[in-house]
Design an enzyme around this catalytic site. Structure first.
Site, PDB file in Angstrom:
ATOM      1  N   THR A   1       0.837  -1.193   0.000  1.00  0.00           N
ATOM      2  CA  THR A   1       0.000   0.000   0.000  1.00  0.00           C
ATOM      3  C   THR A   1       0.876   1.249   0.000  1.00  0.00           C
ATOM      4  OG1 THR A   1      -1.711  -1.166   1.183  1.00  0.00           O
ATOM      5  CG2 THR A   1      -1.651   1.198   1.537  1.00  0.00           C
TER       6      THR A   1
ATOM      7  N   GLY B   1      -0.407  -2.465   6.164  1.00  0.00           N
ATOM      8  CA  GLY B   1      -0.219  -3.725   6.872  1.00  0.00           C
ATOM      9  C   GLY B   1      -1.465  -4.590   6.781  1.00  0.00           C
TER      10      GLY B   1
HETATM   11  N1  ASP Z   1      -3.616  -2.456   4.567  1.00  0.00           N
HETATM   12  C1  ASP Z   1      -3.855  -2.960   3.244  1.00  0.00           C
HETATM   13  C2  ASP Z   1      -5.089  -3.822   3.259  1.00  0.00           C
HETATM   14  O1  ASP Z   1      -5.297  -4.537   4.222  1.00  0.00           O
HETATM   15  C3  ASP Z   1      -2.725  -3.765   2.719  1.00  0.00           C
HETATM   16  C4  ASP Z   1      -1.356  -3.169   2.871  1.00  0.00           C
HETATM   17  O2  ASP Z   1      -1.179  -2.187   3.548  1.00  0.00           O
HETATM   18  O3  ASP Z   1      -0.430  -3.683   2.288  1.00  0.00           O
HETATM   19  O4  ASP Z   1      -5.805  -3.839   2.299  1.00  0.00           O
END
Ligand code: ASP
Length: 316
Positions: free
Chosen positions: A183, A234
């Site tokens: 992300t 995350g």
């Molecule tokens: N937080 C994002 C999600 O759960 C994924 C990420 O941050 O990599 O969709």
């Protein structure tokens, strides 16, 4: 007022050979956001510009470079917040949009706060935001990761994906293990002391269709108020139930500086969940902070202390 900005390019396990690429992408995005702030632009414009750069960069899991869901589609989420007005805009589960963060910004500027799926797509059309092609979003790296991680892949048909798999028009590599995360986000404070936060993502590789993580949820994957602006990355399910972004803002409101708030909040995550990740934060004094309990967090920041130099970037 001191201006400051920090961006992230996701948490996870980044292979050493991709460090330079991830750092460079974060640096470029930070420089773009910084130039907006330096010219007297708003924190809101700066975080949108920085996140658009990260969405354009195929090395990150947002816009071009987004991961695929279990059905082989790309469903993206994004959220943006203006800390000075507490206005917020978010979109979830949108397809074929090159810059989800700009769509979220348009939602913020409308009477809505959060639009999803077909309604969000319709709103995009009404706003004159054109649909992009699937292959504008898909990268070889994400396609390979999807195929390797999806035991049902052979049984699924998705013609756009099949035609793209050999083209790799965006020049991606396929040596990355960040596809599960990755992300992007940006937070900033402008010369008027206004704070803003933005987060954009393709979500988690092989997610269930319609699954939405923390990224577009206010107070979970992003938040901004008069004290601080936060963007998270995350394992979204844990960031949702612990309302991580709002928790970090509350820590600042109770007297912590940006770095203390980041650390405290990630400690709370570690104590209450198994999911990992990280966050970036800027506080109203122009201090930036970051913390993570995942293996890595890619970031770049510029504050008035280091503005004369290159952005401070790293893979922690
Ligand atoms: N937080 C994002 C999600 O759960 C994924 C990420 O941050 O990599 O969709």
């Amino acid at each position: 007022m001191s201006i400051a900005l920090i961006v992230h390019g996701g948490a996870g396990n980044i292979k050493a050979e991709r460090f330079a690429q991830a750092q460079q992408g974060c640096k470029e995005a930070a420089a773009i956001g910084w130039s907006v702030l330096q010219q007297g632009g708003s924190a809101l414009d700066a975080v949108e510009a920085a996140v658009r750069a990260l969405e354009t960069n195929p090395n990150f899991n947002a816009g071009t470079g987004s991961c695929l869901n279990i059905a082989g589609n790309i469903e993206m989420d994004a959220g943006i917040m203006d800390g000075s007005t507490l206005n917020v805009g978010a979109i979830a589960g949108v397809e074929l949009i090159q810059h989800p963060i700009t769509l979220a910004r348009r939602v913020m500027e409308s009477e809505h706060a959060f639009l999803i799926q077909e309604g969000a797509q319709q709103f995009a059309r009404e706003q004159g935001i054109p649909a992009c092609r699937f292959e504008d979003l898909l990268t070889e790296r994400q396609y390979t990761a999807w195929k390797e991680g999806n035991t049902n892949a052979a049984a699924l048909t998705y013609t756009a994906k099949e035609t793209d798999k050999n083209s790799n028009s965006n020049g991606k590599d396929s040596n990355d293990t960040t596809s599960k995360h990755g992300t992007v986000g940006a937070v900033a404070i402008d010369s008027e002391g206004h704070l803003a936060a933005a987060t954009s993502t393709g979500g988690i590789l092989n997610k269930y269709p319609g699954r939405v993580g923390d990224s577009p949820l206010i107070g979970c994957g992003f938040y901004a108020d008069e004290y601080a602006a936060i963007s998270c990355t995350g394992y979204g399910e844990d960031f949702i139930r612990l309302m991580i972004a709002h928790r970090a803002a509350t820590a600042v409101a109770h007297g912590a500086d940006a770095q203390e708030a980041a650390q405290k909040t990630i400690e709370f995550l570690s104590q209450h969940a198994e999911g990992t990740g990280g966050l970036i934060i800027v506080d109203r004094n122009g201090k930036v902070g970051k913390a993570k309990n995942s293996q890595h967090l890619a970031y770049a920041s510029i504050t008035e202390d280091n503005a004369a130099n290159e952005p401070q970037a790293g893979i922690d």
